[in-house]
Design a protein around this motif. Structure first.
Motif, PDB file in Angstrom:
ATOM      1  N   ASP A  19      -7.648 -46.711   4.352  1.00  0.00           N
ATOM      2  CA  ASP A  19      -8.959 -46.890   5.336  1.00  0.00           C
ATOM      3  C   ASP A  19      -8.794 -48.064   6.212  1.00  0.00           C
ATOM      4  OD1 ASP A  19     -11.399 -46.310   6.455  1.00  0.00           O
ATOM      5  OD2 ASP A  19     -12.532 -47.145   4.690  1.00  0.00           O
ATOM      6  N   ILE A  20      -8.980 -47.799   7.213  1.00  0.00           N
ATOM      7  CA  ILE A  20      -9.212 -49.141   8.351  1.00  0.00           C
ATOM      8  C   ILE A  20     -10.438 -49.330   8.769  1.00  0.00           C
ATOM      9  CG2 ILE A  20      -6.789 -48.262   9.351  1.00  0.00           C
ATOM     10  CD1 ILE A  20      -8.244 -47.334  11.695  1.00  0.00           C
ATOM     11  N   SER A  21     -11.502 -49.235   7.967  1.00  0.00           N
ATOM     12  CA  SER A  21     -13.039 -49.447   8.528  1.00  0.00           C
ATOM     13  C   SER A  21     -13.314 -50.735   7.959  1.00  0.00           C
ATOM     14  CB  SER A  21     -13.979 -48.328   7.974  1.00  0.00           C
ATOM     15  OG  SER A  21     -13.812 -48.168   6.566  1.00  0.00           O
ATOM     16  N   ASN A  22     -12.487 -51.334   6.870  1.00  0.00           N
ATOM     17  CA  ASN A  22     -12.569 -52.487   6.306  1.00  0.00           C
ATOM     18  C   ASN A  22     -11.104 -53.092   5.947  1.00  0.00           C
ATOM     19  OD1 ASN A  22     -11.815 -51.957   3.701  1.00  0.00           O
ATOM     20  ND2 ASN A  22     -13.636 -50.399   3.719  1.00  0.00           N
ATOM     21  N   LEU A  23     -11.334 -54.583   5.715  1.00  0.00           N
ATOM     22  CA  LEU A  23     -10.439 -55.148   5.349  1.00  0.00           C
ATOM     23  C   LEU A  23     -10.088 -55.377   3.827  1.00  0.00           C
ATOM     24  CD1 LEU A  23      -9.453 -57.608   8.269  1.00  0.00           C
ATOM     25  CD2 LEU A  23      -8.246 -55.452   7.656  1.00  0.00           C
ATOM     26  N   GLU A  24     -10.758 -54.674   3.364  1.00  0.00           N
ATOM     27  CA  GLU A  24     -10.694 -54.835   1.557  1.00  0.00           C
ATOM     28  C   GLU A  24      -9.186 -54.580   1.155  1.00  0.00           C
ATOM     29  OE1 GLU A  24     -13.662 -52.186  -0.135  1.00  0.00           O
ATOM     30  OE2 GLU A  24     -15.391 -53.434   0.805  1.00  0.00           O
ATOM     31  N   VAL A  25      -8.879 -55.192   0.099  1.00  0.00           N
ATOM     32  CA  VAL A  25      -7.531 -55.269  -0.574  1.00  0.00           C
ATOM     33  C   VAL A  25      -7.609 -54.373  -1.759  1.00  0.00           C
ATOM     34  CG1 VAL A  25      -5.655 -56.324  -1.784  1.00  0.00           C
ATOM     35  CG2 VAL A  25      -7.009 -57.429   0.179  1.00  0.00           C
ATOM     36  N   ASP A  26      -6.611 -53.182  -1.797  1.00  0.00           N
ATOM     37  CA  ASP A  26      -6.280 -52.213  -2.922  1.00  0.00           C
ATOM     38  C   ASP A  26      -5.504 -52.989  -3.931  1.00  0.00           C
ATOM     39  OD1 ASP A  26      -5.768 -50.401  -4.675  1.00  0.00           O
ATOM     40  OD2 ASP A  26      -5.251 -48.879  -3.168  1.00  0.00           O
ATOM     41  N   HIS A  27      -5.810 -53.818  -5.114  1.00  0.00           N
ATOM     42  CA  HIS A  27      -5.158 -54.330  -6.179  1.00  0.00           C
ATOM     43  C   HIS A  27      -4.396 -53.027  -6.867  1.00  0.00           C
ATOM     44  CE1 HIS A  27      -6.480 -58.503  -5.441  1.00  0.00           C
ATOM     45  NE2 HIS A  27      -7.609 -57.802  -5.056  1.00  0.00           N
ATOM     46  N   GLN A  28      -4.824 -52.051  -6.902  1.00  0.00           N
ATOM     47  CA  GLN A  28      -4.021 -51.031  -7.601  1.00  0.00           C
ATOM     48  C   GLN A  28      -2.830 -50.672  -6.879  1.00  0.00           C
ATOM     49  OE1 GLN A  28      -5.198 -50.077 -10.617  1.00  0.00           O
ATOM     50  NE2 GLN A  28      -3.250 -49.317 -11.097  1.00  0.00           N
ATOM     51  N   PHE A  29      -2.716 -50.814  -5.527  1.00  0.00           N
ATOM     52  CA  PHE A  29      -1.538 -50.566  -4.946  1.00  0.00           C
ATOM     53  C   PHE A  29      -0.455 -51.569  -5.055  1.00  0.00           C
ATOM     54  CE2 PHE A  29       1.068 -51.154  -1.036  1.00  0.00           C
ATOM     55  CZ  PHE A  29       1.532 -49.869  -0.820  1.00  0.00           C
ATOM     56  N   PHE A  30      -0.773 -52.776  -5.496  1.00  0.00           N
ATOM     57  CA  PHE A  30       0.337 -53.515  -6.012  1.00  0.00           C
ATOM     58  C   PHE A  30       0.739 -53.310  -7.197  1.00  0.00           C
ATOM     59  CE2 PHE A  30       1.378 -57.563  -8.560  1.00  0.00           C
ATOM     60  CZ  PHE A  30       2.086 -58.141  -7.753  1.00  0.00           C
ATOM     61  N   GLU A  31      -0.233 -52.835  -8.378  1.00  0.00           N
ATOM     62  CA  GLU A  31       0.370 -52.770  -9.674  1.00  0.00           C
ATOM     63  C   GLU A  31       1.102 -51.414  -9.655  1.00  0.00           C
ATOM     64  OE1 GLU A  31      -0.609 -54.068 -12.384  1.00  0.00           O
ATOM     65  OE2 GLU A  31      -1.924 -55.647 -11.807  1.00  0.00           O
ATOM     66  N   ASP A  32       0.997 -50.296  -8.792  1.00  0.00           N
ATOM     67  CA  ASP A  32       1.628 -49.039  -8.766  1.00  0.00           C
ATOM     68  C   ASP A  32       2.759 -49.069  -7.831  1.00  0.00           C
ATOM     69  OD1 ASP A  32      -0.476 -48.355 -10.436  1.00  0.00           O
ATOM     70  OD2 ASP A  32      -1.544 -47.155  -8.921  1.00  0.00           O
ATOM     71  N   LYS A  33       2.799 -49.731  -6.593  1.00  0.00           N
ATOM     72  CA  LYS A  33       3.634 -49.453  -5.561  1.00  0.00           C
ATOM     73  C   LYS A  33       4.697 -50.818  -5.364  1.00  0.00           C
ATOM     74  CE  LYS A  33       2.062 -45.403  -4.597  1.00  0.00           C
ATOM     75  NZ  LYS A  33       3.192 -44.225  -4.705  1.00  0.00           N
ATOM     76  N   VAL A  34       4.060 -52.047  -5.572  1.00  0.00           N
ATOM     77  CA  VAL A  34       5.048 -53.082  -5.093  1.00  0.00           C
ATOM     78  C   VAL A  34       5.467 -53.838  -6.522  1.00  0.00           C
ATOM     79  CG1 VAL A  34       4.564 -55.327  -4.191  1.00  0.00           C
ATOM     80  CG2 VAL A  34       2.933 -53.697  -3.194  1.00  0.00           C
ATOM     81  N   TRP A  35       4.888 -54.154  -7.597  1.00  0.00           N
ATOM     82  CA  TRP A  35       5.274 -54.768  -8.720  1.00  0.00           C
ATOM     83  C   TRP A  35       6.441 -54.080  -9.283  1.00  0.00           C
ATOM     84  CZ3 TRP A  35       2.063 -57.008 -13.207  1.00  0.00           C
ATOM     85  CH2 TRP A  35       2.720 -57.844 -13.867  1.00  0.00           C
ATOM     86  N   PRO A  36       6.458 -52.807  -9.236  1.00  0.00           N
ATOM     87  CA  PRO A  36       7.697 -52.406 -10.182  1.00  0.00           C
ATOM     88  C   PRO A  36       8.873 -52.421  -9.312  1.00  0.00           C
ATOM     89  CG  PRO A  36       5.702 -50.565 -10.332  1.00  0.00           C
ATOM     90  CD  PRO A  36       5.334 -51.715  -9.394  1.00  0.00           C
ATOM     91  N   HIS A  37       8.823 -52.385  -8.071  1.00  0.00           N
ATOM     92  CA  HIS A  37      10.093 -52.447  -7.306  1.00  0.00           C
ATOM     93  C   HIS A  37      10.383 -54.085  -7.166  1.00  0.00           C
ATOM     94  CE1 HIS A  37      10.511 -48.488  -5.823  1.00  0.00           C
ATOM     95  NE2 HIS A  37       9.076 -48.527  -5.605  1.00  0.00           N
ATOM     96  N   LEU A  38       9.497 -54.980  -7.271  1.00  0.00           N
ATOM     97  CA  LEU A  38       9.759 -56.329  -7.018  1.00  0.00           C
ATOM     98  C   LEU A  38      10.255 -56.893  -8.386  1.00  0.00           C
ATOM     99  CD1 LEU A  38       9.220 -58.823  -5.281  1.00  0.00           C
ATOM    100  CD2 LEU A  38       6.972 -58.908  -6.248  1.00  0.00           C
TER     101      LEU A  38
END
Length: 510
Positions: free
Chosen positions: A396-415
């Protein structure tokens, strides 16, 4: 309200009596009498006393209004000192790094100082939500299009010699903290042939890059897990990262010293004239020419029309919205006006992580073939990382809130898979920012619109506008003042490709 009316009535009456007192007297130079508007000597102290009294009453009423409206910065009967001028030669909408770069180059190219009056309009001068300062700050030449390679090469040269361009007399030298650690792209077996093709294009354009086999990669960067890597591409020169805030302020400081006018406000409307033009195929189209822009002042009902000859749309993620005010995208079907400016905001997360045992000072800007990226952030085991989401998962682009679950699910495993020491990292902070995302082909749009003959675009760079801003600013200034590109031919980035539906795809989008 009655007190206000009596006060204004008394002020008008006093001004009329004191400024228009007619005096009649004999004068030796004339045969008759001399009649003129002349202040009486006895009236001067009375007028001063009245003005002082009026100012004191107005100040008291402003204070009373402020006390009645706690938390409000509004005050009655006060001229806004931040209003833009009523006229300018060029209005640049967007005071990010792209807008200020264009302003600088326009001033740099003007024939004499003050010949071109330029106003830069920015709605958020704190830059708290600006794409410029919320980016990862990378610069690279590892692109698939020669124009993007040339733009970044020219921009890297500008940054290496930045004080030759942006130094201001009696001010501190510019330091953008340019870290020349390079970019490291990894490719799987599936993408290896594309990387090899891009490598040839990059070398032909003059970029200093090299290809590494998995064995060579492991020897140079032993902290990388090479499983699944078929080939890697490493930038040897002119690549790395820098401080976006410092580059923005350097352009801004220099442009202001050269006479550019800054305005905090938002362009909310245009006044334009329309004429009919006949196309080569015989069709008649409406061509618009902007006469003025309406600048709305922040936290106020006040606005200022600014007459201008040229408007530059450098509004970044919101440049599509700005173009829509002129009817772009709302024309009849199968017409030029049917095509909108295909730029919209896309939210991207940046996570700051701490890992004491992470890669050292030789760490490049790592781009895994999964799309996850990471680079060092200062010293002390700090890094930034992120990933562009899939098209179907755009946040959603209506705000600049960060989705921390996105890091847990999508970023950290590959990193953690690619750099095993990152299994022990800790997220210390995060932020989100906007890409000015070109949904048509993820490349910049530079130049005039065919139906708005005095609006120039510099937008849609989809994540690489910051690094290319020095060269793009020069290119736009050439278009405006010289009538065509002088240094780099960027004609393929014009709006024409959108009308022709000929995509100019960039394969290396991070």
């Amino acid at each position: 309200m009655s007190a206000w009316r009596r006060l204004h009535a008394n002020a008008r009456k006093a001004r009329g009596l004191l400024a228009s007192c007619r005096v009649t007297c004999a004068h030796p130079w004339t045969a008759g009498q001399l009649t003129g508007h002349q202040g009486l000597s006895t009236g001067r102290p009375r007028r001063k006393d009245f003005v002082k009294d009026l100012e004191a009453k107005l100040a008291a009423m402003r204070q009373k209004a402020a006390d009645a409206l706690p938390g409000s910065s509004w005050t009655p009967l006060q001229i806004n000192p931040d209003l833009p001028p009523e006229r300018a030669d060029i209005v640049i909408v967007g005071g990010g790094v792209m807008g200020w770069s264009i302003a600088y180059w326009l001033k740099r190219k003007e024939q004499r100082r003050g010949a071109v009056r330029i106003v830069v309009v920015e709605k958020d001068t704190t830059y708290s939500q600006a794409s410029t300062v919320l980016s990862a700050g990378g610069i690279r030449q590892q692109f698939s299009l020669s124009e993007n390679i040339y733009l970044s090469l020219a921009s890297a040269d500008f940054m290496r010699n930045i004080n030759d361009h942006l130094d201001v007399l009696n001010e501190e030298p510019v330091d953008i903290q340019f870290n020349h650690s390079g970019y490291l792209f990894l490719a799987s077996e599936h993408g290896a042939h594309i990387m090899e093709e891009n490598y040839s294009i990059q070398r032909d354009a003059g970029a200093k890059v090299c290809l590494l086999s998995p064995t060579q990669l492991k020897e140079k960067f032993p902290w990388i897990n090479t499983d699944g890597v078929a080939v890697a591409s490493y930038g040897l020169e002119n690549e790395g990262w820098f401080d976006p805030w410092s580059l923005l302020n350097a352009f801004k400081r220099k442009a202001l010293s050269m006479g550019v006018i800054q305005c905090c406000g938002e362009v909310t409307d245009f006044k334009y004239v329309t004429c009919l033009a006949r196309m080569a195929d015989g069709d008649t189209v409406k061509v618009r020419r902007i006469k003025s822009v309406k600048v709305q002042m922040p936290n106020s009902l006040e606005y200022q029309p600014v007459e201008c000859a040229i408007v530059v749309n450098a509004a970044g993620a919101f440049s599509g919205k700005l173009a829509a005010m002129l009817g772009m995208g709302s024309g009849p079907e199968n017409s030029i006006a049917e095509f909108p400016l295909p730029v919209e905001p896309r939210k991207r997360y940046v996570y700051v992580v701490h890992c004491p045992d992470g890669p050292g000072l030789d760490t490049p800007f790592l781009i895994d073939y999964s799309g996850v990226y990471a680079r060092r952030e200062g010293l002390g085991g700090n890094y930034i990382t992120g990933l562009s989401p899939e098209e179907t998962e755009e946040p959603d682009i209506s705000n600049l809130e960060v989705d921390h679950q996105f890091f847990e699910d999508k970023v950290w495993p590959h990193l953690a898979f690619r750099v095993p020491t990152f299994e022990k990292l800790k997220v210390t902070s995060a932020w989100a920012g906007y890409y000015d995302y070109n949904v048509f082909d993820q490349n910049g749009i530079i130049g005039l619109h065919p139906l708005i003959n005095n609006m120039y675009f510099a937008t849609g760079f989809s994540g690489h506008g910051l690094q290319q801003s020095p060269a793009v600013g020069r290119a736009v200034a050439e278009l405006i003042l010289d009538g065509n590109f002088q240094t780099l031919d960027l004609s393929r980035f014009s709006f024409r490709r959108i009308l022709d539906q000929q995509k100019l795809l960039e394969q290396n989008i991070v």
